[in-house]
Design an enzyme around this catalytic site. Sequence first.
Site, PDB file in Angstrom:
ATOM      1  N   ASN A 166       0.896  -1.118  -0.033  1.00 40.36           N
ATOM      2  CA  ASN A 166      -0.085  -0.266  -0.356  1.00 40.36           C
ATOM      3  C   ASN A 166       1.098   1.223  -0.214  1.00 40.36           C
ATOM      4  OD1 ASN A 166       0.515  -1.392   2.418  1.00 40.36           O
ATOM      5  ND2 ASN A 166      -1.098   0.727   3.283  1.00 40.36           N
ATOM      6  N   GLY A 195       2.618  -5.736   7.359  1.00 40.14           N
ATOM      7  CA  GLY A 195       1.759  -6.228   6.278  1.00 40.14           C
ATOM      8  C   GLY A 195       0.590  -6.828   7.183  1.00 40.14           C
ATOM      9  N   GLY A 196      -0.053  -7.669   6.794  1.00 45.55           N
ATOM     10  CA  GLY A 196      -1.297  -7.557   7.722  1.00 45.55           C
ATOM     11  C   GLY A 196      -1.050  -8.652   8.664  1.00 45.55           C
ATOM     12  N   GLU A 228       4.905  -4.380  11.990  1.00 42.86           N
ATOM     13  CA  GLU A 228       3.999  -2.901  11.992  1.00 42.86           C
ATOM     14  C   GLU A 228       2.851  -3.332  11.272  1.00 42.86           C
ATOM     15  OE1 GLU A 228       4.562   0.197  12.468  1.00 42.86           O
ATOM     16  OE2 GLU A 228       6.732  -0.167  13.590  1.00 42.86           O
ATOM     17  N   CYS A 246      -3.048   1.336   6.980  1.00 44.50           N
ATOM     18  CA  CYS A 246      -3.044   0.538   7.493  1.00 44.50           C
ATOM     19  C   CYS A 246      -3.258   2.309   9.379  1.00 44.50           C
ATOM     20  CB  CYS A 246      -1.948   0.471   8.896  1.00 44.50           C
ATOM     21  SG  CYS A 246      -0.947   2.245   8.502  1.00 44.50           S
ATOM     22  N   THR A 250      -0.170 -13.105   8.310  1.00 42.49           N
ATOM     23  CA  THR A 250       1.316 -12.985   8.231  1.00 42.49           C
ATOM     24  C   THR A 250       2.082 -12.706   9.187  1.00 42.49           C
ATOM     25  OG1 THR A 250       0.507 -11.633   5.804  1.00 42.49           O
ATOM     26  CG2 THR A 250       2.581 -12.725   6.172  1.00 42.49           C
ATOM     27  N   GLY A 251       1.994 -11.626   9.935  1.00 44.35           N
ATOM     28  CA  GLY A 251       3.241 -11.037  10.975  1.00 44.35           C
ATOM     29  C   GLY A 251       3.379 -12.296  11.990  1.00 44.35           C
TER      30      GLY A 251
HETATM   31  P1  NAP Z   1       0.252  -8.935   3.700  1.00 45.79           P
HETATM   32  O1  NAP Z   1      -0.489  -9.798   2.908  1.00 45.79           O
HETATM   33  O2  NAP Z   1       0.485  -9.207   5.067  1.00 45.79           O
HETATM   34  O3  NAP Z   1       1.829  -9.353   2.784  1.00 45.79           O
HETATM   35  C1  NAP Z   1       3.145  -8.463   3.397  1.00 45.79           C
HETATM   36  C2  NAP Z   1       4.462  -8.430   2.779  1.00 45.79           C
HETATM   37  O4  NAP Z   1       4.518 -10.196   3.787  1.00 45.79           O
HETATM   38  C3  NAP Z   1       4.139  -9.206   1.041  1.00 45.79           C
HETATM   39  O5  NAP Z   1       5.179  -8.948   1.204  1.00 45.79           O
HETATM   40  C4  NAP Z   1       4.103 -10.626   1.118  1.00 45.79           C
HETATM   41  O6  NAP Z   1       4.476 -11.368   0.099  1.00 45.79           O
HETATM   42  C5  NAP Z   1       4.840 -10.355   2.042  1.00 45.79           C
HETATM   43  N1  NAP Z   1       4.315 -12.595   3.202  1.00 45.79           N
HETATM   44  C6  NAP Z   1       3.216 -13.065   2.478  1.00 45.79           C
HETATM   45  N2  NAP Z   1       3.287 -14.310   3.786  1.00 45.79           N
HETATM   46  C7  NAP Z   1       4.839 -14.864   3.862  1.00 45.79           C
HETATM   47  C8  NAP Z   1       5.562 -15.372   4.073  1.00 45.79           C
HETATM   48  N3  NAP Z   1       3.979 -16.475   4.605  1.00 45.79           N
HETATM   49  N4  NAP Z   1       6.433 -15.370   4.614  1.00 45.79           N
HETATM   50  C9  NAP Z   1       6.742 -14.111   4.318  1.00 45.79           C
HETATM   51  N5  NAP Z   1       6.649 -13.044   3.788  1.00 45.79           N
HETATM   52  C10 NAP Z   1       5.302 -13.186   3.402  1.00 45.79           C
HETATM   53  O7  NAP Z   1      -0.091  -8.020   4.025  1.00 45.79           O
HETATM   54  P2  NAP Z   1      -0.270  -6.578   2.289  1.00 45.79           P
HETATM   55  O8  NAP Z   1      -1.626  -7.303   1.593  1.00 45.79           O
HETATM   56  O9  NAP Z   1       0.406  -6.140   1.115  1.00 45.79           O
HETATM   57  O10 NAP Z   1      -0.348  -5.331   3.012  1.00 45.79           O
HETATM   58  C11 NAP Z   1      -1.209  -5.164   3.496  1.00 45.79           C
HETATM   59  C12 NAP Z   1      -1.305  -4.755   5.278  1.00 45.79           C
HETATM   60  O11 NAP Z   1      -0.490  -4.156   5.942  1.00 45.79           O
HETATM   61  C13 NAP Z   1      -2.221  -4.539   5.703  1.00 45.79           C
HETATM   62  O12 NAP Z   1      -2.968  -5.584   6.944  1.00 45.79           O
HETATM   63  C14 NAP Z   1      -2.317  -2.917   6.692  1.00 45.79           C
HETATM   64  O13 NAP Z   1      -2.665  -2.168   7.712  1.00 45.79           O
HETATM   65  C15 NAP Z   1      -0.478  -3.643   6.267  1.00 45.79           C
HETATM   66  N6  NAP Z   1       0.482  -2.386   6.932  1.00 45.79           N
HETATM   67  C16 NAP Z   1       0.766  -1.854   8.154  1.00 45.79           C
HETATM   68  C17 NAP Z   1       1.367  -0.883   8.235  1.00 45.79           C
HETATM   69  C18 NAP Z   1       2.008  -0.281   9.336  1.00 45.79           C
HETATM   70  O14 NAP Z   1       2.959   0.557   9.428  1.00 45.79           O
HETATM   71  N7  NAP Z   1       1.270  -0.723  10.737  1.00 45.79           N
HETATM   72  C19 NAP Z   1       1.360   0.032   6.745  1.00 45.79           C
HETATM   73  C20 NAP Z   1       0.630  -0.371   6.092  1.00 45.79           C
HETATM   74  C21 NAP Z   1       0.431  -1.224   6.106  1.00 45.79           C
HETATM   75  P3  NAP Z   1       3.488 -11.294  -1.024  1.00 45.79           P
HETATM   76  O15 NAP Z   1       2.850 -10.154  -1.611  1.00 45.79           O
HETATM   77  O16 NAP Z   1       4.535 -12.156  -1.793  1.00 45.79           O
HETATM   78  O17 NAP Z   1       2.139 -12.149  -0.676  1.00 45.79           O
END
Ligand code: NAP
Length: 483
Positions: free
Chosen positions: A156, A232-233, A252, A286, A236-237
Site C-alpha cells: 500500500n 503487513g497484515g 507493523e 493501515c 502474515t505477521g
Molecule cells: P500481507 O499480505 O501481509 O503481505 C505483506 C508482505 O508479506 C508481502 O511482501 C508478502 O509477500 C509477504 N508475505 C506473505 N506471506 C508471507 C510468508 N509466508 N512469509 C514471508 N513473507 C510473506 O500484507 P499486504 O496485503 O501486502 O498489506 C496490507 C497489510 O499491511 C494491512 O494489514 C495493513 O494494515 C498493513 N500495513 C501496516 C502498516 C503499519 O505500519 N502498521 C503500514 C502499511 C500496511 P507477497 O506479496 O509475495 O505475498
Amino acid sequence: MKTELLGMGMYIAGEWITKEETIPVLNPQDNSFITSVPAASAEDMLFAIEKAKEGAKIAAAMPVHQRISILNKAANYINENKEEYAITIAEEGSKTILQARAEVKRCIQTLQISAEEARRIQGETIPFDQREGSENRVGYYYRFPIGIIAAITPFNDPLNLVAHKVGPAIASGNAIIVKPATATPLSALLLAKAFEAAGLPPKVFSVITGHGGEIGDILITHPDIRMVSFTGGLETGENIAHKAGLKKISMELGSNSPVIVLKDADFEDAVESTVSGAFYAAGQNCLGVQRVYIERDIYDEFCSSFVARTENYQVGDKMLETTDMGPMISEKEAIRVETWVNEAVSKGAKILTGGKRQGAYYSPTVLVDVPEDCTIAQQEVFGPVVLLYAVDDFASAIEKSNAVNYGLQAGIFTRDIERAFEAIEKLNVGGIMINDSSDYRIDGMPFGGVKGSGLGREGVKFAIQEMTEPKVVNFKLNYKRTV
Ligand code: NAP
C-alpha cells in the site's frame, strides 16, 4: 509510460539479476501489463544472504559521514526523478497520481531524516561506582549495528514503507535485504536504483522479488538474519513471528482505527477529516478510519454531511489529477470487501451510500447499524468502507473503540481538553490524534501499535533503536582514587 525497470531484474548485492521465471506486474485499474520481475528461487535468497554477510561488515565499517552522504545522495536522486517514482507507484499500486507524488515527497524526507539521525546514534557513560567494589571502574555503552536485517513490506505504500526500513538500516550501519510485496515490487527496485546511484557499497542492500509464501521462510528462519522487520497484515505477521526464532522482530501490522466525534467538536473539520481518513488510497491504509463513534445529539446531521461529502468523491482513473480514489489493489480484494459488506447487510446493517463493485473498484461506502459481531466490525477492512455509530456518551465511545484486537492509532474531535486527556489515557493505541482523524503521521514520529497492530516502533529514530544493540564498555583502573 513504460517504466525503465523493464528487464532490469532484481537487485542482489549490486547486480541486476534477471531470471527465466518471472512474475507479471499488472496495473490493477485495468489489469494491463506493466512489466515483469524475476521469481526468485531459494538459491537466489541464499545467495543474497551470503552477500549480505559481507555487506554487514562493510556497512558497520562505513563512517557516519559516508552513511549521511549516501542517504542524502539517494534522497536527491529520487527528487531529481520524482515524477518517474510517482508514476511507478500510481501504476503498480492503487494510489492516485497526487497521492503517489505525496508518497515520493515523504520518501525523500524519510531518507533525509535517516541521514540526520545517523549522527545522533549515541550512548551514555555509566556510573559503575554505584555498586560497592566498583569504585575504580569507568565506562560507557554505545549502540552497534546488529548485522543483516530482513525487510518484508506491503503493497500500500510501496516506496516510503520500504524507505522506512532501508533508511534507518543504512544510517545505523546494517545490511538489509528487502522482499517487497509481489503486487508492487517496482517502487522498491527504484529505491535500489537510487542507492546504487548514490554509491552505496553493493553488498549492503538487496531487493529480492518473489512470492513471500515461497521464499519468505528462508529469509525469516536463516540464522544469519538478526532481525525481521515486517510491515503487513496480522495473519502474515503472526506466522512470521512464530517462525523467526531467536532474532529481533518488528511488526507493523494493520488496524480498524476508531475516531470519536463529540458534540462540541468543530463539526465541518471532523466530517472532512474522517471522510478523507476513511477513503484515502481506497481505504488501503493501515491508519485508515474504519469506525466512527458520534455523540447521539449530532449523529443524524453527521451522517448526512458525511454521506454528502462521500458522494462528491471522484472515483476513476488513477492518473488524473482530479481523481480522489482509484481501484483497490486487485479484484480479489474488492470481492472480499463486497463479501464483508454483504455479510453486515444480511445481519441488519444499512448502506447509506456506496456498496457497489466494478472489477477492482469498490465505491466509497458508508454503513450504519452494523452489528458488532460482523467481520467488518471486528477485522481490518483495508478497503473504502466506514462504519458510523451513535454513542450515548464519551465513556461508551472509549469502551467501543477499545473493544477490538487492534490498536494502531485513534482520533478524537472535541474542544474539551479534559475529554481529550481522558481519551489519551484510556484509548489503547500507539498514537492518538486530537482534532485529527487516525490517519495522521509524520515520518519522524514513533509509529506502531499495540495488541494485533504490532510490536516495536518505526519512525527513523525509533527504527534505529530497534536495529541496534547497546554494547557496554568497562575500564578497570588500577590507580586508587584519592582526594
Ligand atoms: P500481507 O499480505 O501481509 O503481505 C505483506 C508482505 O508479506 C508481502 O511482501 C508478502 O509477500 C509477504 N508475505 C506473505 N506471506 C508471507 C510468508 N509466508 N512469509 C514471508 N513473507 C510473506 O500484507 P499486504 O496485503 O501486502 O498489506 C496490507 C497489510 O499491511 C494491512 O494489514 C495493513 O494494515 C498493513 N500495513 C501496516 C502498516 C503499519 O505500519 N502498521 C503500514 C502499511 C500496511 P507477497 O506479496 O509475495 O505475498
